[in-house]
Design an enzyme around this catalytic site. Structure first.
Site, PDB file in Angstrom:
ATOM      1  N   GLU A 153     -33.165  13.007 -20.697  1.00 60.00           N
ATOM      2  CA  GLU A 153     -32.295  12.972 -20.066  1.00 60.00           C
ATOM      3  C   GLU A 153     -30.573  13.302 -20.948  1.00 60.00           C
ATOM      4  O   GLU A 153     -29.752  13.850 -20.340  1.00 60.00           O
ATOM      5  CB  GLU A 153     -31.657  11.622 -19.947  1.00 60.00           C
ATOM      6  CG  GLU A 153     -32.653  11.067 -18.573  1.00 60.00           C
ATOM      7  CD  GLU A 153     -33.166   9.376 -18.669  1.00 60.00           C
ATOM      8  OE1 GLU A 153     -31.977   8.325 -19.757  1.00 60.00           O
ATOM      9  OE2 GLU A 153     -33.268   8.796 -17.942  1.00 60.00           O
TER      10      GLU A 153
ATOM     11  N   GLY B  50     -34.792   7.307 -12.666  1.00 59.16           N
ATOM     12  CA  GLY B  50     -34.908   5.901 -12.265  1.00 59.16           C
ATOM     13  C   GLY B  50     -34.453   5.281 -10.746  1.00 59.16           C
ATOM     14  O   GLY B  50     -34.540   6.004 -10.088  1.00 59.16           O
ATOM     15  N   SER B  51     -34.535   3.371 -10.655  1.00 55.47           N
ATOM     16  CA  SER B  51     -34.134   3.600  -9.292  1.00 55.47           C
ATOM     17  C   SER B  51     -32.911   4.364  -8.814  1.00 55.47           C
ATOM     18  O   SER B  51     -33.040   4.374  -7.602  1.00 55.47           O
ATOM     19  CB  SER B  51     -34.225   1.609  -9.766  1.00 55.47           C
ATOM     20  OG  SER B  51     -33.904   1.316 -10.217  1.00 55.47           O
ATOM     21  N   THR B  52     -32.009   3.813  -9.419  1.00 56.40           N
ATOM     22  CA  THR B  52     -30.412   4.345  -8.772  1.00 56.40           C
ATOM     23  C   THR B  52     -30.775   5.904  -8.160  1.00 56.40           C
ATOM     24  O   THR B  52     -29.889   6.625  -7.779  1.00 56.40           O
ATOM     25  CB  THR B  52     -29.268   3.964  -9.684  1.00 56.40           C
ATOM     26  OG1 THR B  52     -29.591   3.013  -9.718  1.00 56.40           O
ATOM     27  CG2 THR B  52     -28.063   4.433  -8.906  1.00 56.40           C
TER      28      THR B  52
ATOM     29  N   ASP C 264     -26.987  10.404 -13.116  1.00 54.01           N
ATOM     30  CA  ASP C 264     -27.678  10.081 -14.009  1.00 54.01           C
ATOM     31  C   ASP C 264     -27.269   8.016 -14.107  1.00 54.01           C
ATOM     32  O   ASP C 264     -25.877   7.965 -13.916  1.00 54.01           O
ATOM     33  CB  ASP C 264     -28.479  10.512 -15.359  1.00 54.01           C
ATOM     34  CG  ASP C 264     -29.980   9.829 -15.532  1.00 54.01           C
ATOM     35  OD1 ASP C 264     -29.865   8.863 -14.851  1.00 54.01           O
ATOM     36  OD2 ASP C 264     -30.207  10.109 -16.595  1.00 54.01           O
TER      37      ASP C 264
ATOM     38  N   GLY D 234     -36.260   3.493 -18.627  1.00 51.88           N
ATOM     39  CA  GLY D 234     -36.998   4.190 -17.977  1.00 51.88           C
ATOM     40  C   GLY D 234     -37.818   5.138 -18.955  1.00 51.88           C
ATOM     41  O   GLY D 234     -39.100   5.633 -18.240  1.00 51.88           O
TER      42      GLY D 234
ATOM     43  N   GLY E 106     -32.709   4.393 -21.034  1.00 53.55           N
ATOM     44  CA  GLY E 106     -33.868   4.887 -21.760  1.00 53.55           C
ATOM     45  C   GLY E 106     -35.031   3.470 -20.789  1.00 53.55           C
ATOM     46  O   GLY E 106     -36.311   3.915 -20.891  1.00 53.55           O
TER      47      GLY E 106
HETATM   48  C1  5RP Z   1     -34.416   6.071 -17.171  1.00 54.64           C
HETATM   49  C2  5RP Z   1     -32.996   5.765 -17.474  1.00 54.64           C
HETATM   50  C3  5RP Z   1     -32.503   4.796 -16.406  1.00 54.64           C
HETATM   51  O1  5RP Z   1     -30.863   5.497 -16.126  1.00 54.64           O
HETATM   52  C4  5RP Z   1     -31.551   3.507 -16.481  1.00 54.64           C
HETATM   53  O2  5RP Z   1     -32.836   2.965 -16.498  1.00 54.64           O
HETATM   54  C5  5RP Z   1     -30.947   2.948 -15.083  1.00 54.64           C
HETATM   55  O3  5RP Z   1     -32.136   2.736 -14.021  1.00 54.64           O
HETATM   56  P1  5RP Z   1     -31.787   2.614 -12.676  1.00 54.64           P
HETATM   57  O4  5RP Z   1     -31.040   3.046 -12.010  1.00 54.64           O
HETATM   58  O5  5RP Z   1     -33.637   1.614 -12.683  1.00 54.64           O
HETATM   59  O6  5RP Z   1     -31.014   1.000 -13.169  1.00 54.64           O
HETATM   60  O7  5RP Z   1     -31.925   5.401 -18.610  1.00 54.64           O
HETATM   61  O8  5RP Z   1     -35.024   6.511 -18.439  1.00 54.64           O
END
Ligand code: 5RP
Length: 220
Positions: free
Chosen positions: A103, A29-31, A81, A97, A95
């Protein structure tokens, strides 16, 4: 601070939780992308990584961090994560992403789950974010009918195929008061590979980026 700056702040804060000279579990994900970039600054102290997606693996390798297959690894002290929502007990929806299956596998294998989020992800009750469910394509419509019986409105994520070759149904309209119970129940439906509820194995700690900086919540 912008949302990206909050994500960057929690990503940097997560470095304190990395156990030097061990294999680190890395989500998607972006984070997490900010976390991977931060991890590169201590690359010499990272033995290797296991990753929950092809995207994260590519980014790790681009930084010179070795990526191992989970089958090669005995111990993962920490998994870092993000989440789409996290409730006051550390249960999460994940999920967004599409990487929920890998995960969940790595989260289960890891000794400690460090969740990194900006404060917009904190919710009193899970469900405003549509719940991702990974399904085997041939079972999609059967699963969809069963999910409707649970009170949700499952929508196919158009044009998306997971790293495992499956599809995602995003279930709208749920108010998830008892996440562990719903996770167990949906896990029984044939054709569901993974439910994006992480309640039975939730976060051990959350690092939350907000206007007052990064705060830590402990759930264990
Ligand atoms: C990917 C995930 C990510 O952790 C979730 O979507 C958060 O993403 P972001 O950091 O881009 O907000 O579960 O499958």
């Amino acid at each position: 601070m912008t949302q990206d700056e909050l994500k960057q702040a929690v990503a940097r804060a997560a470095l304190r939780h990395v156990v030097p000279d061990t294999v680190i579990g890395v989500g998607t994900g972006s984070t997490v992308n900010f976390f991977i970039d931060a991890l590169a600054t201590m690359r010499a102290r990272v033995r290797a990584a296991v990753s929950s997606s092809e995207r994260s693996s590519e980014r790790l390798r681009a930084h010179g961090i070795e990526v191992l297959d989970l089958n090669q690894v005995e111990r993962i002290p920490v998994y870092v994560d993000g989440a789409d929502e996290i409730d006051p007990g550390g249960a999460m929806i994940k999920g967004g992403g599409g990487a929920l299956t890998r995960e969940k596998i790595i989260a289960e294998a890891a000794e400690r789950f460090v969740c990194i989020v900006d404060s917009s992800k904190l919710v009193p009750v899970l469900g405003s974010f549509p719940l991702p469910v990974e399904v085997v394509p041939m079972a999609r419509e059967r699963v969809r009918a069963r999910l409707r019986e649970s009170g949700g409105d499952p929508v196919l994520r158009e044009g998306f195929v997971t790293d495992n070759g499956n599809q995602i149904l995003d279930v709208h309209g749920l108010r998830i008061e008892h996440p562990a119970e719903l996770e167990s129940r949906l896990n029984q439906i044939p054709g569901i590979v993974t439910v994006g509820l992480f309640a039975r194995r939730g976060a051990d700690i959350a690092l939350v980026g907000g206007a007052d900086g990064v705060t830590q919540r402990d759930f264990d």
